[in-house]
Design an enzyme around this catalytic site. Structure first.
Site, PDB file in Angstrom:
ATOM      1  N   TYR A  32       0.865  -1.053   0.139  1.00  0.00           N
ATOM      2  CA  TYR A  32       0.181  -0.008   0.001  1.00  0.00           C
ATOM      3  C   TYR A  32       0.804   1.214   0.123  1.00  0.00           C
ATOM      4  O   TYR A  32       1.998   1.210   0.324  1.00  0.00           O
ATOM      5  CB  TYR A  32      -0.932   0.022   1.046  1.00  0.00           C
ATOM      6  CG  TYR A  32      -0.187   0.179   2.729  1.00  0.00           C
ATOM      7  CD1 TYR A  32       0.399  -0.444   3.251  1.00  0.00           C
ATOM      8  CD2 TYR A  32      -0.366   1.522   3.283  1.00  0.00           C
ATOM      9  CE1 TYR A  32       1.176  -0.453   4.367  1.00  0.00           C
ATOM     10  CE2 TYR A  32       0.313   1.864   4.292  1.00  0.00           C
ATOM     11  CZ  TYR A  32       0.875   0.898   4.888  1.00  0.00           C
ATOM     12  OH  TYR A  32       1.608   1.300   6.080  1.00  0.00           O
ATOM     13  N   LYS A 148       6.316  -1.825   1.955  1.00  0.00           N
ATOM     14  CA  LYS A 148       5.158  -1.301   2.621  1.00  0.00           C
ATOM     15  C   LYS A 148       3.857  -2.223   2.498  1.00  0.00           C
ATOM     16  O   LYS A 148       2.994  -2.023   1.749  1.00  0.00           O
ATOM     17  CB  LYS A 148       4.880   0.213   2.024  1.00  0.00           C
ATOM     18  CG  LYS A 148       4.048   1.094   3.088  1.00  0.00           C
ATOM     19  CD  LYS A 148       4.059   2.280   2.543  1.00  0.00           C
ATOM     20  CE  LYS A 148       3.452   3.227   3.065  1.00  0.00           C
ATOM     21  NZ  LYS A 148       3.391   3.418   4.829  1.00  0.00           N
ATOM     22  N   GLU A 180      12.368   2.739  14.009  1.00  0.00           N
ATOM     23  CA  GLU A 180      11.649   3.807  13.562  1.00  0.00           C
ATOM     24  C   GLU A 180      10.391   3.500  14.375  1.00  0.00           C
ATOM     25  O   GLU A 180      10.264   2.658  15.274  1.00  0.00           O
ATOM     26  CB  GLU A 180      11.292   3.414  12.115  1.00  0.00           C
ATOM     27  CG  GLU A 180      10.879   1.990  11.851  1.00  0.00           C
ATOM     28  CD  GLU A 180      10.136   1.958  10.337  1.00  0.00           C
ATOM     29  OE1 GLU A 180      10.194   2.777   9.399  1.00  0.00           O
ATOM     30  OE2 GLU A 180      10.174   0.573  10.038  1.00  0.00           O
ATOM     31  N   LEU A 204      11.123   1.396   6.856  1.00  0.00           N
ATOM     32  CA  LEU A 204      10.522   1.683   5.850  1.00  0.00           C
ATOM     33  C   LEU A 204      11.320   3.154   5.315  1.00  0.00           C
ATOM     34  O   LEU A 204      11.489   3.937   6.210  1.00  0.00           O
ATOM     35  CB  LEU A 204       9.012   2.117   5.961  1.00  0.00           C
ATOM     36  CG  LEU A 204       8.353   2.392   4.737  1.00  0.00           C
ATOM     37  CD1 LEU A 204       8.118   1.220   4.162  1.00  0.00           C
ATOM     38  CD2 LEU A 204       7.210   3.292   4.876  1.00  0.00           C
TER      39      LEU A 204
HETATM   40  N1  PDD Z   1       3.045   4.934   7.203  1.00  0.00           N
HETATM   41  N2  PDD Z   1       7.867   3.879   8.871  1.00  0.00           N
HETATM   42  C1  PDD Z   1       6.646   3.026   8.823  1.00  0.00           C
HETATM   43  C2  PDD Z   1       6.514   1.503   9.215  1.00  0.00           C
HETATM   44  C3  PDD Z   1       5.598   3.629   8.216  1.00  0.00           C
HETATM   45  O1  PDD Z   1       4.381   2.684   8.136  1.00  0.00           O
HETATM   46  C4  PDD Z   1       5.488   4.843   7.614  1.00  0.00           C
HETATM   47  C5  PDD Z   1       4.366   5.443   6.857  1.00  0.00           C
HETATM   48  C6  PDD Z   1       6.782   5.464   7.447  1.00  0.00           C
HETATM   49  C7  PDD Z   1       6.847   6.846   6.929  1.00  0.00           C
HETATM   50  O2  PDD Z   1       6.846   6.977   5.525  1.00  0.00           O
HETATM   51  P1  PDD Z   1       6.157   8.195   4.915  1.00  0.00           P
HETATM   52  O3  PDD Z   1       6.987   9.400   5.207  1.00  0.00           O
HETATM   53  O4  PDD Z   1       6.537   7.815   3.458  1.00  0.00           O
HETATM   54  O5  PDD Z   1       4.627   8.439   5.076  1.00  0.00           O
HETATM   55  C8  PDD Z   1       7.809   5.190   8.228  1.00  0.00           C
HETATM   56  C9  PDD Z   1       1.757   5.275   6.607  1.00  0.00           C
HETATM   57  C10 PDD Z   1       1.500   6.596   6.645  1.00  0.00           C
HETATM   58  C11 PDD Z   1       0.750   4.433   7.172  1.00  0.00           C
HETATM   59  O6  PDD Z   1       0.995   3.242   7.559  1.00  0.00           O
HETATM   60  O7  PDD Z   1      -0.515   4.827   7.400  1.00  0.00           O
END
Ligand code: PDD
Length: 281
Positions: A32, A148, A180, A204
């Site tokens: 996703y 993801k 993270e 991620l």
């Molecule tokens: N999550 N690390 C993890 C485990 C994440 O699931 C996410 C994003 C990030 C940050 O990535 P980005 O800056 O590209 O949003 C880091 C999304 C927003 C979610 O699961 O809803």
């Protein structure tokens, strides 16, 4: 009612139906993206697309993700989100519908594509200025955290642990290293130097993380992409998280220990202001 996208159609959320044999439902077999839009302007789509392409390739789903930008636009338009300060669009692609067996359907079946959009409610500035709390949890995820994947059970358990501790964020710790958050990337500041975990298969590769590293550079702040041991994190001057649904969120407490002087620090504040400016929001 909100309008969602499912396999080529836009329809009210309550009318969307997906098979019990969808591999997303049975196995969490899919990937996703969550992409932000500022007053309708989709932000850094190419980077979200790249990450989704890498994820699809990593798990062997043959799907052309480029067309999803139209789904992003369609969902923003149909949900009246083109003028709101911050919206986000969720899109997932699963391996499709087939009787349950672990190995992939052979021949392959069409992937299932589902999307929805919503408004992001940014915390009021005075709330942000008070700072937030975080707790740590053991990282029990698989070793492909850069994918993801929709299978997010360890992330859900981590975030629930944060909620139960009265905190906003959970930090995954693997072998003593703070990696993270449950849905965001982690940064810490030591003597004016901004540190964050390096890109690896254990985190991620966040789009917001990259933006914040760029903004730190523009502000003249040195950035080190390096492992942050938890024992060091506790002694950081500042701790903050970044993400599409987190933006820049400072933590003034980790595991009940005060970070720095217990107040939001100048680096997080400067980067948040730069983030708001860069996103025009
Ligand atoms: N999550 N690390 C993890 C485990 C994440 O699931 C996410 C994003 C990030 C940050 O990535 P980005 O800056 O590209 O949003 C880091 C999304 C927003 C979610 O699961 O809803």
């Amino acid at each position: 009612m909100s309008v969602v996208y499912l396999n080529g159609e836009y329809l009210p959320a309550g009318e969307a139906r997906i098979s019990v044999n969808d591999r997303g439902f049975l196995f969490g077999d899919g990937v996703y993206e969550v992409t932000p839009a500022y007053r309708g302007r989709i932000f850094r789509w190419e980077r979200h697309l790249d990450r989704m392409r890498r994820g699809l390739a990593a798990i062997g789903i043959d799907f052309d993700a480029a067309a999803l930008v139209e789904v992003n636009r369609g969902l923003l338009a149909r949900n009246d989100l083109e003028r709101v300060p911050v919206a986000y669009v969720y899109v997932q692609v699963t391996r499709g519908i087939a009787p349950r067996t672990h190995a992939f359907p052979n021949p392959p079946v069409p992937p299932s594509v589902y999307g929805f959009a919503g408004r992001y409610d940014r915390p009021a500035r005075e709330v942000w200025e008070r700072g937030f709390k975080a707790v740590t949890v053991p990282d029990q995820r698989w070793a492909l955290a850069e994918v993801k994947a929709v299978a997010l059970l360890p992330n859900c358990l981590a975030q629930q642990a944060a909620v139960e501790a009265g905190a906003s964020d959970a930090i995954f710790v693997r072998d003593g290293i703070a990696l993270e958050g449950s849905h965001n990337n982690l940064f810490a500041v030591f003597g004016g130097v901004v540190a964050t975990a390096p890109r690896s298969n254990y985190i991620l590769h966040g789009v917001t993380r990259d933006l914040v590293i760029e903004l730190a550079g523009e502000l003249g702040l040195p950035v080190e992409e390096r492992a942050i041991p938890l024992r060091e994190l506790y002694r950081a001057d500042e701790v903050f998280f970044t993400g599409t649904t987190t933006e820049v969120r400072p933590s003034v407490e980790v595991d009940g220990r005060m970070i720095g002087d217990g107040r939001v620090g100048p680096v997080a504040r400067g980067l948040y202001d730069a983030f708001l400016e860069a996103t025009g929001s």
